[in-house]
Structure formats: C-alpha cells, structure tokens
Scaffold this active site. Structure first.
Site, mmCIF file in Angstrom:
data_model
loop_
_atom_site.group_PDB
_atom_site.id
_atom_site.type_symbol
_atom_site.label_atom_id
_atom_site.label_comp_id
_atom_site.label_asym_id
_atom_site.label_seq_id
_atom_site.Cartn_x
_atom_site.Cartn_y
_atom_site.Cartn_z
ATOM 1 N N HIS A 87 0.832 -1.205 0.000
ATOM 2 C CA HIS A 87 0.000 0.000 0.000
ATOM 3 C C HIS A 87 0.868 1.257 0.000
ATOM 4 C CE1 HIS A 87 -2.543 3.050 2.310
ATOM 5 N NE2 HIS A 87 -3.166 2.884 1.162
ATOM 6 N N SER A 88 0.585 2.184 -0.895
ATOM 7 C CA SER A 88 1.166 3.525 -0.901
ATOM 8 C C SER A 88 2.702 3.475 -0.942
ATOM 9 C CB SER A 88 0.642 4.301 0.309
ATOM 10 O OG SER A 88 0.871 5.682 0.172
#
Length: 238
Positions: free
Chosen positions: A76-77
């Site tokens: 994520h991210s």
C-alpha cells in the site's frame, strides 16, 4: 490455497490489515501482514538508521525464513517501493505484485522524488526536529462519513515514519521479472491522489491489470471486502 503477504504504507502497521487478513484466513489462505521495522508494534525499533532497504529486507527475510513461494505480494502507498525492491531481490518466490494505491517506482527513485513538490514539502514540514529530526509525524486523516470512528482509530494507531525510508533511492538490478503478474488498485475517492495519472497510464499497458475502488486512500480500512475480492482474483482464486 494461496499465500498473501500484505505490506502496509507509511505511518501504518499490521493493524490496518486486520479485516482483510481475517477474511482471507477464514477462506483457508495463508496470510502474513508484518509491521515494518520502526512502526506500530515494532516502533521500539525505530532509529536514524532505518531506511527503505531495511523495509525491503523485512519482507525478503520473512519470505525466506517462512519458506514461502508463489506469493501474492500486496503493498500500500509507500510500500510500492518496498514490494518493488522485494521483487528485484527474490522474483522466484513471487506470483503477483499488487500495488494498492501505491507508487510504482523506478531504479534510482525515492518516495520524495516520486511525489509532487507540494506533497513533498508537506512531508518534510512534519519532520520531528524536537526528537532528532529523523522521524516524520503522521499526516491528519479526514474522517469517512460512513465510519465516524475512522479518524480516531487511524490517528491513534499511526506512528511516525523513519525519514530515511522516504529519502533513500531505490536500487534495482534490472527490470522486474516479466513472469510476475502486476496489478494496480486505484482508490477513486482519494481527493488529493498522486496516482491518477499513473493509473490511467497503466490501463493502457497489456501487462497490467487495473482495478478502481470507490474508496479513500486506505482501501484496506474503507473497503476491505472489495479488496479481498481483488486479491483473490489476483491469486486466480475463484
């Protein structure tokens, strides 16, 4: 059954995957969602030396010591940098890379390089100079209207992120092994998303599968059921 390794982004920890990991385990899958060094339940290990390479090795060593193979690796991210580094180090262990509203970096790029000047300045403005200047405090989180506890829960569990992790440039030995499938998940309700153009570009490439989810940036918290569906599809589980 499939093996999933879920890697959180900056300021988060293993806690953010709880609903997704539980749902996958109920279906019989093997799931690992470790906190990266210096964050969440491993925040006591934070130091000025923790960097991007530390986090890449966190995941490489997890996969090696647990003797995992055919892994669906989701980042994520910020963790787009982490999973790209992992894919460079141990491609033979991986099946699929899932970039969850995440950076898709190139060799020689840091997270600060990859983001806009405005967002870069915002990150650097939160460097905690009172505590040595080597940690970046979490940004504020806007509450989701359907979950009144969202802001309280996320901010209370988020921890400062080691500055060197977002400053260090990613080192890759070459192109990612073309046999590893690649998936991108775009959070379409993330108002200030830096990934709009990236998602649009990847949709034009035959070797990428792109999904859109009506969610804010923390898809695993906002839309865990939809993310589980996407992860199962990425693993070719019907």
């Amino acid at each position: 059954m499939s093996t999933f390794v879920l890697v959180h982004g900056a300021w988060r920890g293993q806690w953010c995957w709880s609903r997704v990991a539980s749902a996958l385990r109920v279906l019989g899958h093997e799931v690992y969602s470790p906190s990266l060094t210096g964050l969440a339940d491993r925040s006591h290990l934070a130091s000025p030396e923790v960097d991007l390479e530390t986090h890449i090795l966190d995941i490489v060593n997890l996969v090696k010591w647990e003797d995992l193979s055919d892994v669906v690796l989701c980042g994520h991210s910020y963790a787009g940098f982490v999973i790209t580094g992992v894919a460079d180090r141990i491609p033979e262990r991986l099946n699929t890379l899932v970039y969850l509203d995440a950076f898709v970096p190139e060799h020689g790029m840091s997270m600060l390089d990859a983001t806009s000047p405005v967002r870069r300045a915002a990150h650097l403005s939160r460097v905690d100079h009172e505590r040595g200047g080597w940690m970046v405090k979490p940004p504020a989180v806007q509450a989701r209207t359907h979950d009144p506890d969202y802001h309280r829960r996320v901010m209370s569990l988020s921890t400062p992120h080691p500055l060197r992790c977002i400053e260090q440039k990613l080192s890759l030995s070459g192109e990612i092994d073309g046999r590893i499938r690649r998936v991108f998940v775009e959070a379409t309700e993330f108002a200030s998303s830096p990934f709009r153009t990236l998602a649009s570009e990847l949709r034009q490439q035959d070797d990428w599968q792109v999904h859109a989810v009506a969610s804010d940036h923390d898809v695993m918290l906002d839309e865990p059921d939809e993310l589980v569906r996407i992860l199962l599809a990425a693993a070719n589980v019907r």
